[in-house]
Design a protein around this motif. Structure first.
Motif, PDB file in Angstrom:
ATOM      1  N   GLY A  22     113.492 -96.487   4.559  1.00  0.00           N
ATOM      2  CA  GLY A  22     113.423 -96.111   3.155  1.00  0.00           C
ATOM      3  C   GLY A  22     113.107 -94.651   2.905  1.00  0.00           C
ATOM      4  O   GLY A  22     113.132 -94.199   1.759  1.00  0.00           O
ATOM      5  N   ARG A  23     112.821 -93.891   3.956  1.00  0.00           N
ATOM      6  CA  ARG A  23     112.581 -92.460   3.767  1.00  0.00           C
ATOM      7  C   ARG A  23     113.905 -91.729   3.539  1.00  0.00           C
ATOM      8  O   ARG A  23     114.959 -92.175   3.951  1.00  0.00           O
ATOM      9  N   ARG A  24     113.800 -90.573   2.894  1.00  0.00           N
ATOM     10  CA  ARG A  24     114.976 -89.723   2.818  1.00  0.00           C
ATOM     11  C   ARG A  24     115.385 -89.355   4.239  1.00  0.00           C
ATOM     12  O   ARG A  24     114.531 -89.029   5.071  1.00  0.00           O
ATOM     13  N   PRO A  25     116.663 -89.375   4.544  1.00  0.00           N
ATOM     14  CA  PRO A  25     117.086 -89.175   5.940  1.00  0.00           C
ATOM     15  C   PRO A  25     116.810 -87.759   6.431  1.00  0.00           C
ATOM     16  O   PRO A  25     116.947 -86.784   5.689  1.00  0.00           O
ATOM     17  N   ILE A  26     116.403 -87.676   7.687  1.00  0.00           N
ATOM     18  CA  ILE A  26     116.244 -86.400   8.382  1.00  0.00           C
ATOM     19  C   ILE A  26     117.456 -86.247   9.294  1.00  0.00           C
ATOM     20  O   ILE A  26     117.793 -87.158  10.052  1.00  0.00           O
ATOM     21  N   ILE A  27     118.125 -85.120   9.193  1.00  0.00           N
ATOM     22  CA  ILE A  27     119.291 -84.870  10.042  1.00  0.00           C
ATOM     23  C   ILE A  27     118.806 -84.320  11.378  1.00  0.00           C
ATOM     24  O   ILE A  27     118.191 -83.249  11.440  1.00  0.00           O
ATOM     25  N   ASP A  28     119.074 -85.078  12.432  1.00  0.00           N
ATOM     26  CA  ASP A  28     118.605 -84.719  13.767  1.00  0.00           C
ATOM     27  C   ASP A  28     119.665 -83.868  14.463  1.00  0.00           C
ATOM     28  O   ASP A  28     120.771 -84.332  14.735  1.00  0.00           O
ATOM     29  N   LEU A  29     119.305 -82.620  14.760  1.00  0.00           N
ATOM     30  CA  LEU A  29     120.237 -81.701  15.414  1.00  0.00           C
ATOM     31  C   LEU A  29     120.058 -81.647  16.925  1.00  0.00           C
ATOM     32  O   LEU A  29     120.804 -80.935  17.608  1.00  0.00           O
ATOM     33  N   ALA A  30     119.096 -82.385  17.452  1.00  0.00           N
ATOM     34  CA  ALA A  30     118.718 -82.222  18.860  1.00  0.00           C
ATOM     35  C   ALA A  30     119.884 -82.406  19.817  1.00  0.00           C
ATOM     36  O   ALA A  30     120.004 -81.679  20.811  1.00  0.00           O
ATOM     37  N   ALA A  31     120.748 -83.380  19.559  1.00  0.00           N
ATOM     38  CA  ALA A  31     121.842 -83.666  20.490  1.00  0.00           C
ATOM     39  C   ALA A  31     122.792 -82.486  20.644  1.00  0.00           C
ATOM     40  O   ALA A  31     123.494 -82.366  21.654  1.00  0.00           O
ATOM     41  N   GLU A  32     122.829 -81.610  19.661  1.00  0.00           N
ATOM     42  CA  GLU A  32     123.745 -80.467  19.699  1.00  0.00           C
ATOM     43  C   GLU A  32     123.045 -79.162  20.076  1.00  0.00           C
ATOM     44  O   GLU A  32     123.665 -78.102  20.074  1.00  0.00           O
ATOM     45  N   LEU A  33     121.756 -79.246  20.391  1.00  0.00           N
ATOM     46  CA  LEU A  33     121.009 -78.056  20.795  1.00  0.00           C
ATOM     47  C   LEU A  33     120.914 -78.034  22.311  1.00  0.00           C
ATOM     48  O   LEU A  33     119.921 -78.432  22.906  1.00  0.00           O
ATOM     49  N   SER A  34     121.972 -77.559  22.952  1.00  0.00           N
ATOM     50  CA  SER A  34     122.022 -77.584  24.412  1.00  0.00           C
ATOM     51  C   SER A  34     121.252 -76.427  25.034  1.00  0.00           C
ATOM     52  O   SER A  34     120.847 -76.507  26.201  1.00  0.00           O
ATOM     53  N   ASP A  35     121.061 -75.343  24.283  1.00  0.00           N
ATOM     54  CA  ASP A  35     120.307 -74.196  24.769  1.00  0.00           C
ATOM     55  C   ASP A  35     119.835 -73.385  23.571  1.00  0.00           C
ATOM     56  O   ASP A  35     120.041 -73.778  22.416  1.00  0.00           O
ATOM     57  N   PHE A  36     119.207 -72.235  23.825  1.00  0.00           N
ATOM     58  CA  PHE A  36     118.655 -71.452  22.725  1.00  0.00           C
ATOM     59  C   PHE A  36     119.740 -70.741  21.918  1.00  0.00           C
ATOM     60  O   PHE A  36     119.498 -70.349  20.777  1.00  0.00           O
ATOM     61  N   ALA A  37     120.927 -70.572  22.480  1.00  0.00           N
ATOM     62  CA  ALA A  37     122.024 -70.021  21.690  1.00  0.00           C
ATOM     63  C   ALA A  37     122.378 -70.987  20.563  1.00  0.00           C
ATOM     64  O   ALA A  37     122.606 -70.578  19.421  1.00  0.00           O
ATOM     65  N   ASP A  38     122.419 -72.281  20.887  1.00  0.00           N
ATOM     66  CA  ASP A  38     122.649 -73.285  19.846  1.00  0.00           C
ATOM     67  C   ASP A  38     121.511 -73.287  18.827  1.00  0.00           C
ATOM     68  O   ASP A  38     121.752 -73.350  17.612  1.00  0.00           O
TER      69      ASP A  38
END
Length: 471
Positions: free
Chosen positions: A372-388
């Motif tokens: 029921g919380r407002r959704p949090i968009i999880d970017l972790a899967a696309e953060l392969s390194d610090f450039a991302d």
């Protein structure tokens, strides 16, 4: 048996009391090595077996406390030290151990009192003054800490770890000239592993036609922090080679300053000079007036579009990135991390779209949030390194986070970042400031006392509401 100063290298515990008989002395002689080898079950069994024959031996009770301290069981260690004092009330090492246990439990006034009693009993022991200094520093009393470290160094000029801790207290106070000088002791204290290095140590002189290798050390945040100096260093000479952690290589290369970027662990090239990265501030920043206010990092152009689809989902809401924990391998991460659920009490408003930048085990907390919380968009899967991560951060309106490497990344990029600090924060954030001269886009939220996260989060929520547009 290890020398007393070896056992107390980091303000630890004293297991070096004189043996009362051969068997006890033999056991005490093994304790330090077993603790260092993390053979805790073995050393506890050894002590327990000896105590069945001599249950009132204060040295054995103290040694048991040392094991509990190494295990992080400070309350159990505290009880052992108190029990041991029943049999040796004038043992300066015991009082120092008790003070260190109180320090770990954040009972700073009691800790200082114990360390002072230890000094009254045996004032010429350098480690006692070092331990007192560590306690003052932990309590945020860095002037007093420096005086204690000064005394330890007066008694033992080669006490490298006392000089290291004095460096950090100088840096907390913004005394960079003295702080950087002491900071160099890490190069000879054993804190940085020895390895073959190319050329001679660089001292900031021009090096036209020569090659200079900047060596990585410490954590991701330290590397991101010193990248501000790359242009200056490159401008002084010929070929610049940067060694860094593998997760940072692509990002550092994308800055277009270094001639070569080498992942830590790969062979180093021959060079005329080398310099450890955290020595650069001592060469170029003698005081705060020398700090530039401009952003010195930029996101890789080839990755900027990667996160656009995620940002379009904000649909006009404020785009806020969140991080609630640093590296779980950092020994004091618990002092600076927050549970995600608690952080969201201050951030979960209409008009806000949250983006998780969190990596590692704490990322799993996203899956356990109530429905029921407002959704949090999880970017972790696309953060392969610090450039991302740099590309993602550059598309946000604001980052709100506890103290970890992403704070240095956002600050270096010039992206607004609010850093939620624990009571005993890193020296780079200085003392009692809400701004950070190193990163002008950064705002600091500090507790009033140890563990005062509610005060921090209350202020974050109030300030965030000023930014959230009415809907």
């Amino acid at each position: 048996m290890p020398a007393r100063n070896d056992m107390l290298a980091e303000g630890g515990v004293d297991t070096s009391a004189p043996p009362q008989d051969f068997s006890v002395g033999e056991i005490l002689g093994q304790v330090a090595g077993l603790i260092q080898a993390k053979k805790y079950d073995e050393v506890l069994g050894l002590i327990q077996n000896a105590m069945t024959k001599d249950p009132t031996n204060g040295d054995l009770i103290n040694a048991k406390g040392c094991v509990f301290s190494a295990l992080g069981r400070q309350r159990d260690a505290l009880k052992c030290y108190r029990d041991a004092l029943e049999f040796n009330a004038t043992g300066s090492g015991l009082w120092s151990n008790l003070g260190t246990a109180f320090k770990h439990l954040k009972y700073f006034s009691a800790a200082i009192a114990c360390h002072r009693r230890a000094i009254d009993l045996s004032g010429e022991e350098p480690f006692l003054h070092h331990n007192l200094g560590l306690c003052y520093a932990e309590a945020g009393q860095h002037g007093e800490a420096i005086m204690a470290f000064n005394r330890a160094l007066a008694l033992q000029p080669t006490y490298h770890l006392a000089r290291w801790d004095r460096a950090r207290s100088f840096l907390f106070l913004g005394n960079y000239r003295q702080g950087w000088a002491d900071y160099e002791v890490r190069l000879i204290s054993g804190q940085i592993p020895k390895r073959p290095l190319p050329g001679r140590k660089w001292s900031g002189e021009p090096y036209p036609g020569e090659r200079l290798v900047i060596l990585t050390e410490q954590g991701f945040g330290d590397t991101l922090w010193i990248l501000r100096y790359l242009s200056t260093v490159k401008g002084l000479g010929g070929e610049l080679v940067i060694e860094c952690q593998p997760a940072l290589c692509a990002f550092v290369a994308s800055l277009g300053i270094a001639d070569q970027v080498i992942a830590h662990g790969q062979p180093l090239p021959d060079a005329a000079y080398h310099c450890h990265q955290c020595s650069l501030p001592g060469l170029f920043t003698p005081d705060l007036s020398r700090l530039s206010t401009r952003a010195y990092l930029s996101p890789p152009t080839d990755r900027k579009d990667k996160f656009k689809p995620h940002f379009e989902k904000a649909a006009g809401r404020l785009k806020i990135g969140i991080v609630w924990s640093g590296s779980m391998t950092f020994g004091r991460n618990a002092d600076r991390a927050l549970p995600l659920e608690r952080l969201l009490l201050a951030l979960d408003f209409p008009g806000v779209q949250l983006y998780s930048l969190q990596k590692g085990l704490p990322e799993q907390e996203l899956a356990s949030l109530p429905q029921g919380r407002r959704p949090i968009i999880d970017l972790a899967a696309e953060l392969s390194d610090f450039a991302d991560t740099a590309a993602a951060v550059s598309g946000l309106d604001l980052v709100i986070m506890t103290d970890s490497a992403v704070a240095h990344l956002a600050g270096g990029l010039g992206i607004p970042v609010w850093v939620l600090l624990g009571y005993s924060a890193h020296w780079l954030w200085l003392l009692n400031r809400t701004d950070c001269p190193w990163y002008p886009s950064t705002r600091l939220f500090r507790p009033r006392v140890e563990g005062d996260w509610d005060y921090v989060l209350d202020n974050v929520a109030a300030e965030l509401l000023k930014l959230v547009p009415p809907r």
